[in-house]
Structures are given as C-alpha cells and as structure tokens.
Design a protein around this motif. Structure first.
Motif, PDB file in Angstrom:
ATOM      1  N   THR A  40      -3.520  -5.735 -12.595  1.00 42.79           N
ATOM      2  CA  THR A  40      -2.580  -5.152 -11.653  1.00 42.79           C
ATOM      3  C   THR A  40      -1.190  -5.608 -12.064  1.00 42.79           C
ATOM      4  O   THR A  40      -0.983  -6.785 -12.369  1.00 42.79           O
ATOM      5  N   THR A  42       2.778  -5.686 -10.727  1.00 45.45           N
ATOM      6  CA  THR A  42       3.649  -5.502  -9.570  1.00 45.45           C
ATOM      7  C   THR A  42       5.093  -5.711  -9.986  1.00 45.45           C
ATOM      8  O   THR A  42       5.392  -6.528 -10.860  1.00 45.45           O
ATOM      9  N   PHE A  45       8.985  -1.269  -8.783  1.00 40.08           N
ATOM     10  CA  PHE A  45       8.443   0.086  -8.701  1.00 40.08           C
ATOM     11  C   PHE A  45       7.270   0.169  -7.733  1.00 40.08           C
ATOM     12  O   PHE A  45       6.879   1.245  -7.303  1.00 40.08           O
ATOM     13  N   GLY A  46       6.651  -0.961  -7.418  1.00 44.36           N
ATOM     14  CA  GLY A  46       5.438  -1.003  -6.594  1.00 44.36           C
ATOM     15  C   GLY A  46       4.325  -1.690  -7.344  1.00 44.36           C
ATOM     16  O   GLY A  46       4.535  -2.729  -7.966  1.00 44.36           O
ATOM     17  N   THR A  47       3.134  -1.092  -7.346  1.00 45.73           N
ATOM     18  CA  THR A  47       1.966  -1.678  -7.997  1.00 45.73           C
ATOM     19  C   THR A  47       1.240  -0.611  -8.809  1.00 45.73           C
ATOM     20  O   THR A  47       1.132   0.533  -8.383  1.00 45.73           O
ATOM     21  N   ASP A 151       8.475  -7.763 -14.500  1.00 45.79           N
ATOM     22  CA  ASP A 151       7.354  -7.439 -13.626  1.00 45.79           C
ATOM     23  C   ASP A 151       6.179  -8.343 -14.002  1.00 45.79           C
ATOM     24  O   ASP A 151       6.155  -8.932 -15.087  1.00 45.79           O
TER      25      ASP A 151
END
Length: 167
Positions: A40, A42, A45-47, A151
């Motif tokens: 994942t 993160t 931008f989000g996930t 990120d």
C-alpha cells in the motif's frame, strides 16, 4: 468506614490485576502475519494498493519482469534487499514500460524513474541514497495516480519506527 475503604481498595487492586492479566494474555497471542503479496502506498494523493510478486533473493531479482508481455494494472514486482545500498536497474529483456519507485528502509519513496523503456540497457539509478527496495509498476501509472517522492510504501519488508504500521 475504614473497613469499607479497605475493601474498596482491595476490589480496585483486584480489577487492576485482572485487566493487567488480560493484557498480558493478549500480548502473548501472536498477531496474524501481514500479507507479503500486497503493498500500500500513501501520500497526498490518497492510497493505492498493488498485488506484488516479491523478489527477495538473487535469482528472482536477476529475472525480475524479464520476458513478461503484460502486467495487470494493480500489480507490480517488489525487489527487496537485505542491506541498504546504491541501486541501479536496467530493462534488458523487459518487454513492457515500467515505473521504478526506489525505497529506503522505512518504505519512503526516494526516487521515481518514470516510464523506463522496454529492452533499454542504459542503467537507471536510484540516486545517491542508500536504498533497500524498488517497486516496479506499469509505466506512467505513478504519475497518473499522483504518487510522488516522499510518499510511503507499506509492506512487512520495510519498518518505520516513526510510523508503526498495523496491516
């Protein structure tokens, strides 16, 4: 009142021991292992999540994604190294365009090489940082999703004391 005060203190002490004992039992119960076939990322931008094949030994790292003619959009290959080092990759016998996300030991993205060209044997450097991993995904996907340097990638191979991770 002295006797009831004493009883109340004993009751509170007993409850405290009960909860402390329950915590000790819970601490001894092992948590299920985190999946190693998923990462994942993160960031601002989000996930984003990817199913990955992990290349953690010399033979798998040497083969990488050579001779693969397509990669599902939500998939990638995660290269993991035991110790931090300077990294350089190439695209020998790689038939698809790739983004390479270079990672430090905490899973922080330190460099992104966008759209590595198929079959090109020019070395692709991870930069001056000592790194412990690389995630390869479809070419152009990092930019399309908004993934940037800084990120964080989460996977059991990357440990961060600053940001503990519960998968």
């Amino acid at each position: 009142m002295g006797n009831s005060d004493h009883n109340r203190r004993q009751f509170i002490a007993g409850i405290t021991l009960l909860f402390a004992g329950a915590g000790a039992v819970a601490a001894k119960t092992p948590l299920p292992p985190c999946p190693t076939d998923r990462v994942t990322i993160t960031g601002g931008f989000g996930t984003a999540s990817f199913n990955v094949e992990v290349a953690a030994d010399e033979a798998n790292r040497a083969r990488g994604l050579m001779n693969v003619d397509e990669l599902p959009l939500s998939s990638g290959m995660l290269f993991v190294y035991q110790r931090p080092q300077l990294m350089s990759f190439w695209m020998r016998n790689t038939l698809i365009e790739l983004d390479m996300l270079f990672l430090d030991g905490s899973g922080v993205i330190r460099h992104i090489h966008d759209r590595a060209q198929p079959l090109d044997e020019t070395p692709i450097s991870g930069g001056p940082d000592l790194l412990t991993g690389v995630l390869e995904i479809n070419g152009g996907l990092a930019r399309r999703l908004g993934i940037k340097v800084g990120d964080v990638l989460r996977h059991p191979a990357f440990i961060s004391a600053a940001e503990p991770w519960n998968c």
